[in-house]
Motif scaffolding. Structure first.
Motif, PDB file in Angstrom:
ATOM      1  N   ALA A   8      46.734  -3.968 116.414  1.00 49.01           N
ATOM      2  CA  ALA A   8      48.078  -3.583 116.820  1.00 49.01           C
ATOM      3  C   ALA A   8      48.623  -2.561 115.826  1.00 49.01           C
ATOM      4  N   VAL A   9      49.682  -1.857 116.236  1.00 49.95           N
ATOM      5  CA  VAL A   9      50.251  -0.821 115.371  1.00 49.95           C
ATOM      6  C   VAL A   9      51.590  -1.220 114.765  1.00 49.95           C
ATOM      7  N   ASP A  10      51.998  -2.468 114.947  1.00 53.52           N
ATOM      8  CA  ASP A  10      53.316  -2.891 114.471  1.00 53.52           C
ATOM      9  C   ASP A  10      53.232  -3.890 113.313  1.00 53.52           C
TER      10      ASP A  10
ATOM     11  N   GLY B 218      51.401   3.141 121.772  1.00 54.32           N
ATOM     12  CA  GLY B 218      51.664   2.855 120.364  1.00 54.32           C
ATOM     13  C   GLY B 218      50.765   3.667 119.445  1.00 54.32           C
ATOM     14  N   LEU B 219      49.520   3.885 119.867  1.00 50.82           N
ATOM     15  CA  LEU B 219      48.596   4.699 119.074  1.00 50.82           C
ATOM     16  C   LEU B 219      49.061   6.147 118.996  1.00 50.82           C
ATOM     17  N   ARG B 220      49.586   6.660 120.098  1.00 53.08           N
ATOM     18  CA  ARG B 220      50.089   8.050 120.098  1.00 53.08           C
ATOM     19  C   ARG B 220      51.199   8.224 119.071  1.00 53.08           C
ATOM     20  N   THR B 221      52.060   7.229 118.947  1.00 53.71           N
ATOM     21  CA  THR B 221      53.154   7.282 117.980  1.00 53.71           C
ATOM     22  C   THR B 221      52.637   7.113 116.548  1.00 53.71           C
ATOM     23  N   ALA B 222      51.724   6.161 116.352  1.00 58.55           N
ATOM     24  CA  ALA B 222      51.223   5.857 115.008  1.00 58.55           C
ATOM     25  C   ALA B 222      50.264   6.917 114.476  1.00 58.55           C
TER      26      ALA B 222
END
Length: 123
Positions: free
Chosen positions: A64-66, A112-116
């Motif tokens: 996860a990215v959070d 979420g990956l695009r943002t991270a």
């Protein structure tokens, strides 16, 4: 007739092409702290999301990215899991990735990956 005395070793079969192109990688790769039991085939897959623990500097495979550990990139090649620490010799930090070739768990969190990972393009 074939080649006599030649033995096939390692994994055989189809390998997905995860990266369309690689612009930049993390210099020197990354040492990953992984449990061998989590990877029954013996490899951290190509395209696995990795991050580095800010306190220890040791890398982790993320799902996860959070979380506490911030993602830094995706593994460039499958990395053999060894006892102790595993070396990921390529971590892509900039390039183009095929979404359908990513590990299944990451396909669900592409937004979420695009943002991270803003330097990686997902197609």
């Amino acid at each position: 007739m074939g080649l006599q005395g030649v033995k096939k070793t390692g994994t055989q079969g189809f390998q997905k092409v995860v990266f369309e192109n690689v612009v930049d990688t993390l210099p020197g790769g990354l040492i990953l702290d992984v449990d061998k039991a989590d990877y029954p085939d013996g490899y951290v897959p190509e395209g696995a999301l990795v991050g580095r623990d800010p306190a220890t500097g040791i890398g982790s495979v993320l799902s996860a990215v959070d979380g506490v550990i911030k993602p830094i990139g995706l593994t460039h090649r499958a990395s053999e899991v060894s006892d102790g620490n595993t070396f990921a010799n390529g971590v892509v930090i900039s390039g183009t990735v095929r979404i359908k070739a990513l590990p299944t768990a990451l396909q669900a969190i592409v937004d979420g990956l695009r943002t991270a990972l803003p330097r990686i393009t997902f197609v």
